[in-house]
Design a protein around this motif. Structure first.
Motif, PDB file in Angstrom:
ATOM      1  N   ILE A 388       0.845  -1.199   0.000  1.00 17.43           N
ATOM      2  CA  ILE A 388       0.000   0.000   0.000  1.00 17.43           C
ATOM      3  C   ILE A 388       0.878   1.246   0.000  1.00 17.43           C
ATOM      4  O   ILE A 388       0.633   2.195  -0.751  1.00 17.43           O
ATOM      5  CB  ILE A 388      -0.941  -0.002   1.215  1.00 17.43           C
ATOM      6  N   ASP A 389       1.920   1.234   0.810  1.00 19.07           N
ATOM      7  CA  ASP A 389       2.825   2.380   0.879  1.00 19.07           C
ATOM      8  C   ASP A 389       3.481   2.652  -0.467  1.00 19.07           C
ATOM      9  O   ASP A 389       3.734   3.804  -0.832  1.00 19.07           O
ATOM     10  CB  ASP A 389       3.899   2.155   1.943  1.00 19.07           C
ATOM     11  N   SER A 390       3.779   1.591  -1.211  1.00 22.44           N
ATOM     12  CA  SER A 390       4.450   1.763  -2.502  1.00 22.44           C
ATOM     13  C   SER A 390       3.564   2.444  -3.534  1.00 22.44           C
ATOM     14  O   SER A 390       4.059   2.926  -4.562  1.00 22.44           O
ATOM     15  CB  SER A 390       4.900   0.400  -3.046  1.00 22.44           C
ATOM     16  N   LEU A 391       2.255   2.519  -3.266  1.00 27.67           N
ATOM     17  CA  LEU A 391       1.338   3.169  -4.195  1.00 27.67           C
ATOM     18  C   LEU A 391       1.385   4.685  -4.091  1.00 27.67           C
ATOM     19  O   LEU A 391       0.800   5.382  -4.921  1.00 27.67           O
ATOM     20  CB  LEU A 391      -0.095   2.673  -3.946  1.00 27.67           C
ATOM     21  N   ASP A 392       2.055   5.207  -3.050  1.00 27.68           N
ATOM     22  CA  ASP A 392       2.286   6.640  -2.908  1.00 27.68           C
ATOM     23  C   ASP A 392       0.985   7.436  -2.946  1.00 27.68           C
ATOM     24  O   ASP A 392       0.809   8.355  -3.751  1.00 27.68           O
ATOM     25  CB  ASP A 392       3.236   7.119  -4.017  1.00 27.68           C
ATOM     26  N   THR A 393       0.083   7.097  -2.058  1.00 29.39           N
ATOM     27  CA  THR A 393      -1.211   7.780  -2.021  1.00 29.39           C
ATOM     28  C   THR A 393      -1.148   9.000  -1.120  1.00 29.39           C
ATOM     29  O   THR A 393      -0.161   9.238  -0.428  1.00 29.39           O
ATOM     30  CB  THR A 393      -2.307   6.834  -1.512  1.00 29.39           C
ATOM     31  N   ASP A 394      -2.240   9.755  -1.113  1.00 29.93           N
ATOM     32  CA  ASP A 394      -2.340  10.929  -0.252  1.00 29.93           C
ATOM     33  C   ASP A 394      -3.160  10.647   1.000  1.00 29.93           C
ATOM     34  O   ASP A 394      -3.428  11.569   1.780  1.00 29.93           O
ATOM     35  CB  ASP A 394      -2.986  12.091  -1.017  1.00 29.93           C
ATOM     36  N   GLY A 395      -3.552   9.401   1.188  1.00 29.71           N
ATOM     37  CA  GLY A 395      -4.371   9.048   2.338  1.00 29.71           C
ATOM     38  C   GLY A 395      -3.611   8.249   3.364  1.00 29.71           C
ATOM     39  O   GLY A 395      -2.415   7.985   3.232  1.00 29.71           O
ATOM     40  N   GLN A 396      -4.321   7.864   4.399  1.00 24.53           N
ATOM     41  CA  GLN A 396      -3.764   7.060   5.481  1.00 24.53           C
ATOM     42  C   GLN A 396      -4.810   6.029   5.870  1.00 24.53           C
ATOM     43  O   GLN A 396      -5.987   6.364   6.022  1.00 24.53           O
ATOM     44  CB  GLN A 396      -3.414   7.946   6.673  1.00 24.53           C
ATOM     45  N   SER A 397      -4.396   4.793   6.037  1.00 22.24           N
ATOM     46  CA  SER A 397      -5.353   3.748   6.382  1.00 22.24           C
ATOM     47  C   SER A 397      -5.987   4.000   7.745  1.00 22.24           C
ATOM     48  O   SER A 397      -5.311   4.374   8.707  1.00 22.24           O
ATOM     49  CB  SER A 397      -4.670   2.381   6.395  1.00 22.24           C
ATOM     50  N   LEU A 398      -7.286   3.782   7.798  1.00 22.77           N
ATOM     51  CA  LEU A 398      -8.041   3.917   9.043  1.00 22.77           C
ATOM     52  C   LEU A 398      -8.349   2.555   9.663  1.00 22.77           C
ATOM     53  O   LEU A 398      -9.130   2.463  10.608  1.00 22.77           O
ATOM     54  CB  LEU A 398      -9.353   4.656   8.771  1.00 22.77           C
ATOM     55  N   ALA A 399      -7.751   1.497   9.126  1.00 21.90           N
ATOM     56  CA  ALA A 399      -8.107   0.150   9.559  1.00 21.90           C
ATOM     57  C   ALA A 399      -7.844  -0.060  11.048  1.00 21.90           C
ATOM     58  O   ALA A 399      -8.683  -0.617  11.764  1.00 21.90           O
ATOM     59  CB  ALA A 399      -7.352  -0.888   8.725  1.00 21.90           C
ATOM     60  N   ALA A 400      -6.683   0.369  11.538  1.00 29.02           N
ATOM     61  CA  ALA A 400      -6.374   0.178  12.960  1.00 29.02           C
ATOM     62  C   ALA A 400      -7.341   0.954  13.839  1.00 29.02           C
ATOM     63  O   ALA A 400      -7.807   0.453  14.871  1.00 29.02           O
ATOM     64  CB  ALA A 400      -4.939   0.604  13.243  1.00 29.02           C
ATOM     65  N   LEU A 401      -7.671   2.174  13.450  1.00 38.36           N
ATOM     66  CA  LEU A 401      -8.634   2.977  14.196  1.00 38.36           C
ATOM     67  C   LEU A 401      -9.998   2.315  14.198  1.00 38.36           C
ATOM     68  O   LEU A 401     -10.682   2.260  15.241  1.00 38.36           O
ATOM     69  CB  LEU A 401      -8.718   4.370  13.572  1.00 38.36           C
ATOM     70  N   LEU A 402     -10.419   1.800  13.056  1.00 41.67           N
ATOM     71  CA  LEU A 402     -11.722   1.149  12.978  1.00 41.67           C
ATOM     72  C   LEU A 402     -11.771  -0.105  13.840  1.00 41.67           C
ATOM     73  O   LEU A 402     -12.791  -0.400  14.471  1.00 41.67           O
ATOM     74  CB  LEU A 402     -12.038   0.797  11.521  1.00 41.67           C
ATOM     75  N   ARG A 403     -10.681  -0.842  13.882  1.00 36.94           N
ATOM     76  CA  ARG A 403     -10.672  -2.084  14.664  1.00 36.94           C
ATOM     77  C   ARG A 403     -10.668  -1.820  16.163  1.00 36.94           C
ATOM     78  O   ARG A 403     -11.258  -2.578  16.935  1.00 36.94           O
ATOM     79  CB  ARG A 403      -9.460  -2.929  14.278  1.00 36.94           C
ATOM     80  N   SER A 404      -9.995  -0.745  16.584  1.00 35.33           N
ATOM     81  CA  SER A 404      -9.866  -0.494  18.024  1.00 35.33           C
ATOM     82  C   SER A 404     -10.864   0.537  18.539  1.00 35.33           C
ATOM     83  O   SER A 404     -11.249   0.493  19.709  1.00 35.33           O
ATOM     84  CB  SER A 404      -8.446  -0.014  18.335  1.00 35.33           C
ATOM     85  N   GLY A 405     -11.238   1.477  17.673  1.00 39.33           N
ATOM     86  CA  GLY A 405     -12.075   2.575  18.126  1.00 39.33           C
ATOM     87  C   GLY A 405     -11.309   3.614  18.916  1.00 39.33           C
ATOM     88  O   GLY A 405     -11.896   4.565  19.428  1.00 39.33           O
ATOM     89  N   ARG A 406      -9.984   3.460  18.995  1.00 39.62           N
ATOM     90  CA  ARG A 406      -9.155   4.402  19.743  1.00 39.62           C
ATOM     91  C   ARG A 406      -8.590   5.455  18.798  1.00 39.62           C
ATOM     92  O   ARG A 406      -7.961   5.116  17.796  1.00 39.62           O
ATOM     93  CB  ARG A 406      -8.008   3.676  20.457  1.00 39.62           C
ATOM     94  N   GLN A 407      -8.804   6.697  19.139  1.00 39.75           N
ATOM     95  CA  GLN A 407      -8.332   7.774  18.282  1.00 39.75           C
ATOM     96  C   GLN A 407      -6.823   7.765  18.137  1.00 39.75           C
ATOM     97  O   GLN A 407      -6.283   8.205  17.114  1.00 39.75           O
ATOM     98  CB  GLN A 407      -8.831   9.116  18.804  1.00 39.75           C
ATOM     99  N   SER A 408      -6.120   7.244  19.146  1.00 40.31           N
ATOM    100  CA  SER A 408      -4.661   7.186  19.081  1.00 40.31           C
ATOM    101  C   SER A 408      -4.172   6.255  17.980  1.00 40.31           C
ATOM    102  O   SER A 408      -3.014   6.331  17.565  1.00 40.31           O
ATOM    103  CB  SER A 408      -4.094   6.733  20.428  1.00 40.31           C
ATOM    104  N   ASP A 409      -5.046   5.377  17.484  1.00 39.09           N
ATOM    105  CA  ASP A 409      -4.679   4.457  16.412  1.00 39.09           C
ATOM    106  C   ASP A 409      -4.983   5.024  15.027  1.00 39.09           C
ATOM    107  O   ASP A 409      -4.776   4.348  14.016  1.00 39.09           O
ATOM    108  CB  ASP A 409      -5.419   3.119  16.569  1.00 39.09           C
ATOM    109  N   GLY A 410      -5.470   6.254  14.982  1.00 42.32           N
ATOM    110  CA  GLY A 410      -5.817   6.864  13.711  1.00 42.32           C
ATOM    111  C   GLY A 410      -4.895   8.008  13.357  1.00 42.32           C
ATOM    112  O   GLY A 410      -3.883   8.252  14.034  1.00 42.32           O
ATOM    113  N   PRO A 411      -5.215   8.734  12.308  1.00 44.28           N
ATOM    114  CA  PRO A 411      -4.403   9.886  11.921  1.00 44.28           C
ATOM    115  C   PRO A 411      -4.313  10.892  13.054  1.00 44.28           C
ATOM    116  O   PRO A 411      -5.249  11.057  13.839  1.00 44.28           O
ATOM    117  CB  PRO A 411      -5.175  10.471  10.730  1.00 44.28           C
ATOM    118  N   ALA A 412      -3.200  11.571  13.149  1.00 44.70           N
ATOM    119  CA  ALA A 412      -3.004  12.577  14.200  1.00 44.70           C
ATOM    120  C   ALA A 412      -4.045  13.679  14.076  1.00 44.70           C
ATOM    121  O   ALA A 412      -4.464  14.038  12.971  1.00 44.70           O
ATOM    122  CB  ALA A 412      -1.604  13.158  14.102  1.00 44.70           C
ATOM    123  N   ALA A 413      -4.439  14.223  15.215  1.00 44.65           N
ATOM    124  CA  ALA A 413      -5.472  15.253  15.226  1.00 44.65           C
ATOM    125  C   ALA A 413      -5.041  16.501  14.468  1.00 44.65           C
ATOM    126  O   ALA A 413      -5.874  17.238  13.947  1.00 44.65           O
ATOM    127  CB  ALA A 413      -5.824  15.618  16.665  1.00 44.65           C
TER     128      ALA A 413
END
Length: 518
Positions: A388-413
């Motif tokens: 995924i990283d090699s695709l050089d996108t402008d986004g960030q995966s939210l998978a860890a945040l979705l699995r945990s529900g913890r904001q600390s596992d998502g993109p920085a505020a």
């Protein structure tokens, strides 16, 4: 769960893993999940942050009390709700192509809605960049395509509803040229040929011929056909990616029986009753998808990501009877709506749902944006992070945040989010609140805007002033200067195109932040 179909899916995943493990340059068998989840991206057109009975803001508003969306309520009750989710653009095609590529509109140069290959736009002061990618997304443009990548992972890829990814007379107008195996009703058209069957349905919405002469509405038709395609994938024992992209609630704002009657009885202005009926019809589609997944025995292994392509319509076609029914104010407490620079133009509903895998009733305030969906879907589908990283996108995966529900596992505020719209949605300067060429950045609680028409900067504190009523650019120049530096650096890094000054015939200058006296 349907044991037979579950077993088929597991065997299918094992077979895929064995094939991949013997394919040069492909994923190792150990990297392939035992059972890939099915993935539904449920994309609504022109759905604003307030166009639902689900409160995405800090309080339940009069707009939330107006609408009836019980299936969205279920997703929010059983999933992860994003309070600060954004579309990549204030109009549709740039957002839709960003979802498909993981790249921002400024990078793809698909910065406005596509139509004909000679479409131009502008106002009395400037026109759009002369070489923006008017053709939209194309198979040969070199951008990664989400459905094609998922097909390589063994998914059946299904599009149903509005595409609007490529312009008329281009290959990209047909979703099957962009990686989808199945196309239902998708074409170059950005608005529906009416929500009730008519002769233009056959021309604008391929695959709905069976409904000609019936009384079915467009929302139900594309949902039924989507469910049929899902059922075929389940019978084949394959995981599926369903991109169910509604034309609703895009204009024309037409009444959808039987939902409209309840809103008329409640005393809403007629335009608002029709608008509300489109919203409820869309929500009924979501319910039909959930029911079909349950019937097929695959509900427990299906991810749903619910989102919209831009903010809610407010500048035309809505009621103007006073009170909360005033143009550019139908998204209150957000300012303005579709086509504008402000929060009403880009802040949208978003929910992630996968019971047993995502926590229930979680609200997260991490600012997220359309491009994140690309990375998220690929990670949930089992693509290794390194790929995924090699695709050089402008986004960030939210998978860890979705699995945990913890904001600390998502993109920085304080992760900067950027928007760039060097166009005039329609009309001329002054025809709508914030409807003019602009660029903007949000970092943390602050959002900075630059308007090209008069080289104007505006700064707002979204935490203290969600409605963007108090411009802080002169009282907090240090904050504005910091965000301006981020914005200009980003624009230069992606070689963002600029509007053309009509007087000089050349691009307007890059934004420069002024120095205010102490």
């Amino acid at each position: 769960m349907n044991v037979r179909r579950s077993t088929i899916n597991v065997l299918s995943a094992v077979c895929i893993a064995l094939v991949l493990s013997n394919s040069p340059g492909s994923l190792l068998a150990a990297d392939v999940p035992a059972q890939r989840p099915n993935i539904v991206v449920f994309l609504v057109d022109d759905m604003g942050w307030q166009d639902t009975s689900v409160a995405f803001g800090p309080t339940t508003t009069e707009w939330n009390k107006t609408y009836r969306t019980p299936n969205m309520e279920r997703l929010a009750r059983e999933g992860v709700l994003f309070t600060d989710a954004y579309a990549a653009c204030c109009v549709c095609s740039p957002t839709r192509t960003s979802l498909m590529t993981g790249r921002s509109p400024a990078r793809t140069r698909i910065t406005n809605w596509t139509s004909g290959l000679k479409k131009m736009d502008g106002n009395r002061l400037m026109t759009c960049p002369t070489d923006w990618r008017m053709a939209g997304l194309q198979p040969e443009d070199g951008f990664p395509k989400l459905p094609a990548l998922l097909a390589e992972l063994g998914y059946v890829t299904i599009h149903s509803g509005k595409a609007h990814l490529g312009a008329a007379n281009s290959k990209g107008a047909d979703p099957t040229n962009l990686g989808f195996e199945v196309n239902i009703a998708g074409s170059r058209h950005g608005s529906p040929a009416g929500y009730h069957p008519n002769p233009k349905w056959l021309q604008n919405h391929p695959g709905l011929e069976a409904y000609q002469g019936t009384e079915i509405n467009l929302n139900d038709a594309i949902t039924r056909e989507a469910n049929k395609a899902v059922n075929r994938a389940v019978e084949q024992g394959k995981p599926f990616f369903l991109h169910l992209a509604h034309y609703a609630i895009h204009a024309p704002i037409q009444a959808i029986p039987p939902y409209v009657d309840r809103y008329r009885t409640a005393g809403l202005p007629d335009a608002e009753a029709r608008y509300a009926s489109l919203i409820e019809s869309m929500d009924a589609s979501l319910g039909a998808v959930l029911a079909n997944l349950q019937q097929q025995g695959v509900l427990e292994n299906t991810v749903i990501l619910f989102l919209s392509d831009n903010g809610g319509l407010s500048n035309h076609s809505r009621a103007t009877t006073g009170g909360r029914f005033v143009l550019d104010r139908h998204n209150t407490p957000l300012r303005a709506g579709k086509g504008c620079a402000y929060e009403g133009g880009t802040r949208t509903p978003m929910i992630g749902w996968w019971p047993g895998h995502f926590p229930a009733a979680k609200r997260v305030s991490n600012p997220v944006i359309t491009m994140d969906v690309f990375d998220t879907v690929l990670e949930l589908a089992g693509m290794p992070t390194s790929e995924i990283d090699s695709l050089d996108t402008d986004g960030q995966s939210l998978a860890a945040l979705l699995r945990s529900g913890r904001q600390s596992d998502g993109p920085a505020a304080d992760r900067p989010l950027f928007w760039h719209y060097p166009h005039q949605w329609y009309g001329d300067i002054g025809k709508g609140d914030g409807i003019e060429p602009h660029s903007s950045v949000r970092a943390g609680r602050h959002k900075l805007y630059y308007f090209y028409s008069d080289r104007r900067w505006e700064l707002y504190d979204l935490e203290a002033d969600l409605s963007e009523t108090e411009d802080l650019v002169k009282t907090q120049p240090e904050v504005a200067a910091r965000l301006a530096a981020l914005l200009v650096e980003r624009m230069r890094s992606v070689e963002a195109q600029l509007p053309i000054d009509k007087k000089t015939g050349t691009p307007v200058p890059f934004p420069r932040f002024p120095r205010f006296p102490p």
